[in-house]
Design an enzyme around this catalytic site. Structure first.
Site, PDB file in Angstrom:
ATOM      1  N   CYS A   1       0.835  -1.260  -0.196  1.00 13.60           N
ATOM      2  CA  CYS A   1       0.055   0.149  -0.022  1.00 13.60           C
ATOM      3  C   CYS A   1       0.879   1.250  -0.082  1.00 13.60           C
ATOM      4  CB  CYS A   1      -0.957  -0.023   1.292  1.00 13.60           C
ATOM      5  SG  CYS A   1       0.049   0.029   2.726  1.00 13.60           S
TER       6      CYS A   1
ATOM      7  N   CYS B   1      13.851  -2.606   1.964  1.00 14.43           N
ATOM      8  CA  CYS B   1      13.582  -3.591   0.908  1.00 14.43           C
ATOM      9  C   CYS B   1      14.234  -3.070  -0.162  1.00 14.43           C
ATOM     10  CB  CYS B   1      12.133  -3.589   0.647  1.00 14.43           C
ATOM     11  SG  CYS B   1      11.681  -4.666  -0.467  1.00 14.43           S
TER      12      CYS B   1
ATOM     13  N   SER C   1       8.191  -0.841 -15.924  1.00 19.65           N
ATOM     14  CA  SER C   1       9.249  -1.018 -14.997  1.00 19.65           C
ATOM     15  C   SER C   1      10.708  -1.249 -15.730  1.00 19.65           C
ATOM     16  CB  SER C   1       8.966  -2.108 -13.912  1.00 19.65           C
ATOM     17  OG  SER C   1       8.661  -3.122 -14.488  1.00 19.65           O
TER      18      SER C   1
ATOM     19  N   ASP D   1      13.529  -7.152 -18.376  1.00 18.30           N
ATOM     20  CA  ASP D   1      12.062  -7.336 -17.636  1.00 18.30           C
ATOM     21  C   ASP D   1      12.739  -6.985 -16.089  1.00 18.30           C
ATOM     22  OD1 ASP D   1       9.687  -7.341 -16.815  1.00 18.30           O
ATOM     23  OD2 ASP D   1       9.484  -9.163 -17.788  1.00 18.30           O
ATOM     24  N   ASP D   2      11.933  -6.584 -15.250  1.00 17.61           N
ATOM     25  CA  ASP D   2      12.438  -6.214 -13.921  1.00 17.61           C
ATOM     26  C   ASP D   2      12.565  -7.590 -13.140  1.00 17.61           C
ATOM     27  OD1 ASP D   2       9.590  -7.369 -12.746  1.00 17.61           O
ATOM     28  OD2 ASP D   2       8.916  -5.772 -14.270  1.00 17.61           O
TER      29      ASP D   2
ATOM     30  N   CYS E   1       8.015 -13.258   0.593  1.00 21.56           N
ATOM     31  CA  CYS E   1       8.198 -12.020   1.448  1.00 21.56           C
ATOM     32  C   CYS E   1       7.366 -12.168   2.655  1.00 21.56           C
ATOM     33  CB  CYS E   1       8.055 -10.710   0.873  1.00 21.56           C
ATOM     34  SG  CYS E   1       8.386  -9.218   1.943  1.00 21.56           S
TER      35      CYS E   1
ATOM     36  N   CYS F   1      17.003  -5.391   2.831  1.00 25.19           N
ATOM     37  CA  CYS F   1      16.427  -6.583   2.625  1.00 25.19           C
ATOM     38  C   CYS F   1      16.635  -7.418   1.434  1.00 25.19           C
ATOM     39  CB  CYS F   1      15.188  -6.632   3.429  1.00 25.19           C
ATOM     40  SG  CYS F   1      14.291  -8.155   3.342  1.00 25.19           S
TER      41      CYS F   1
ATOM     42  N   CYS G   1      13.687 -12.066  -0.420  1.00 20.69           N
ATOM     43  CA  CYS G   1      13.213 -12.768  -1.448  1.00 20.69           C
ATOM     44  C   CYS G   1      14.220 -13.604  -2.206  1.00 20.69           C
ATOM     45  CB  CYS G   1      12.267 -12.103  -2.240  1.00 20.69           C
ATOM     46  SG  CYS G   1      12.860 -10.459  -2.864  1.00 20.69           S
TER      47      CYS G   1
END
EC number: 2.4.2.14
Length: 499
Positions: A40, A284, A331, A393-394, A430, A479, A482
């Site tokens: 969010c 992150c 992105s 690509d991201d 995550c 962090c 992932c």
């Protein structure tokens, strides 16, 4: 051919009036299933004078629309009274439902644009959350970005003490803990709450005479502070929201820091560190790769520059002979420009975006859902036919979107496809505010790079290495859970919080 600087300028300028689209090859369904989705965006502002909080909060939340498209809400403080409005839909749609804007003009406001990470999608989980007194007056309201890892046990403790929960979101745990401890004063209540909760949290909030914001001890989720003038302040998930309301960036809220106002000193912002020994910088890393808007700066690091450098770095890591490089809008474009800059291979924006398409096509079949993607992005086939193409690509999550992208390129007559992901392989979910699939559904957790290359049907496949990502970011103080399955805090229970 346009210069890369012109491509960069045009790319960034579009987000001043349009919502950042991240990966436009993903259908709305795949945004849930084949992407790491953001939790969010939060926004807050305070002044000792009345502001047009209705308009300014709308501008700020619109700038954060990419962080959540399910629901939007605001709380506004006016003459010692807090008024709340929240509903399903995009920011501009929710604001259109407000019949009397004057009701939402005051001297303080907080807002939230929602993507579900904990709790279901019912309206009672929309934010901001608020607490009332015995006279049915709102006395406290908060908006939260992140995910608590010990919410379930804390909820059970509070319920045993007689606290009644009205939602199924971990964010209400924060609200009820602050409410429970308000006899310690606002600062004491927040401090007591931060000493109990674990996980990732950036929070903005207000009482009937105070404004506050605070951030977890690892600073996992972003939170920036800006100023409109010497006695008007703005707090937001990203610096682009400051830009949208004409505020100047001041600094990032520190891990473990509380900022707050005092009714005895209107216009003055105070700060306290809850526990400096616990405070660490572990923001992150995926904020820079994918989540944040490219024209944002987080922790004084420009997001666009990181993405462009990632393209340069993956060229150094995995060079290839090709005729053109393309990036998946939105992105993947900065990294494609960086790859072109480092390699000399021309960047070609041959995936044309339809600027007028919305999100809300309702179609019953997968075939029709995939056609929606072709409405959003249309490849210029004549530019790609018989060419050797590098596609940037991201990330690759489940692999389904990437596989369909490869098919689109092959159908366009591309001779060779070299796939580059500017994130390392995602091998773990995550637990700290990002909605990622389970490990069983993460394709890089279940296939080697060579197996994945075969599955996608490309000539070569490379992921940016962890070491190169750390080099681009300038430190290991982030962090990387992932990518490594090592998290700054314990991941807590893997079950739904409130079944």
């Amino acid at each position: 051919m346009k210069s890369l600087d012109i491509h960069k300028s045009e790319y960034l300028k579009q987000f001043e009036t349009q919502t950042y689209g991240r990966n436009l090859f993903r259908t709305q369904e795949e945004e849930r299933l084949d992407a790491p989705n953001e939790e969010c965006g939060i926004f807050g502002m305070y002044s000792d004078n009345d502001l047009d909080t209705f308009s300014l909060s709308q501008f700020g939340l619109f700038a954060l629309q990419h962080r959540g498209q399910e629901a939007c809400g605001i709380s506004v403080l006016k003459d010692g009274k807090i008024t709340n409005m929240k509903d399903e839909g995009l920011v501009l749609d929710v604001y259109k439902e407000i019949q009397d804007p004057e009701t939402f003009m005051g001297n303080s406001a907080i807002g939230h644009t929602r993507y579900t990470t904990a709790g279901d999608k019912k309206k009672y989980n929309f934010q901001p959350f608020f607490a009332k007194n015995e006279y049915d007056q709102i006395i406290l309201s908060i908006a939260h970005n992140g995910n608590l890892t010990n919410a379930k046990e804390l909820k059970a403790e509070l319920e045993a003490e007689g606290v009644v929960f009205r939602a199924t979101s971990d964010s209400e745990v924060i609200l009820r803990l602050i409410q429970k401890n308000l006899d310690l004063g606002l600062r004491g209540a927040i401090k007591a709450t931060m000493e109990k909760i674990e996980g990732a949290y950036s929070v903005v909030g207000m009482t009937r005479n105070k404004f506050f914001a605070f951030r977890d001890f690892n600073g996992i989720r972003p939170l920036v502070l800006g100023a409109i003038n010497e006695n008007s302040y703005v707090v937001a998930s990203e610096s682009v929201a400051l830009d949208a309301v004409g505020a100047q960036y001041v600094r990032d809220i520190l891990p473990g820091e509380i900022i707050y106002t005092n009714e005895n000193e209107p216009g003055k912002l105070h700060s306290i560190m809850v526990d400096e020994e616990k405070a660490k910088q572990r923001i992150c890393s995926f904020e820079y790769i994918y989540f944040a808007r490219p024209d944002s700066s987080l922790e004084n690091i420009n997001v666009y520059e990181i993405r462009e450098k990632s393209g340069e770095k993956i060229w150094e890591q995995a060079p290839v002979e090709a005729d053109m490089v393309i990036g998946v809008p939105d992105s993947g474009v900065p990294a494609a420009i960086g790859f072109s800059k480092a390699s000399g291979i021309p960047f070609r924006p041959v995936l044309i975006k339809n600027r007028y398409i919305g999100r809300s096509f309702i179609v019953p079949t997968q075939e029709m859902r995939e056609r929606v993607v072709n409405l959003k992005l249309n490849p210029i086939i004549s530019e790609m036919k018989d060419k050797r193409v590098v596609i940037i690509d991201d990330s690759i999550v489940r692999g389904t979107t990437s596989k369909r992208l490869v098919k689109i390129l092959k159908d366009a007559g591309v001779k060779e496809i070299h796939f580059r992901s500017v994130s390392p392989p995602i091998i773990a979910p995550c637990y700290l505010g990002i909605d990622t699939p389970s490990k069983d559904d993460l394709i890089s957790a279940n296939m080697t790079t060579e197996e994945l290359r075969t599955y996608l049907g490309v000539n070569s496949l490379e992921f940016l290495s962890i070491d190169n990502l750390k080099s681009i970011l300038g430190s290991a103080n982030h962090c990387f859970g992932c990518f490594t399955e090592e998290y700054p805090v314990g991941k807590g229970e893997e079950l739904e919080l409130f079944n």
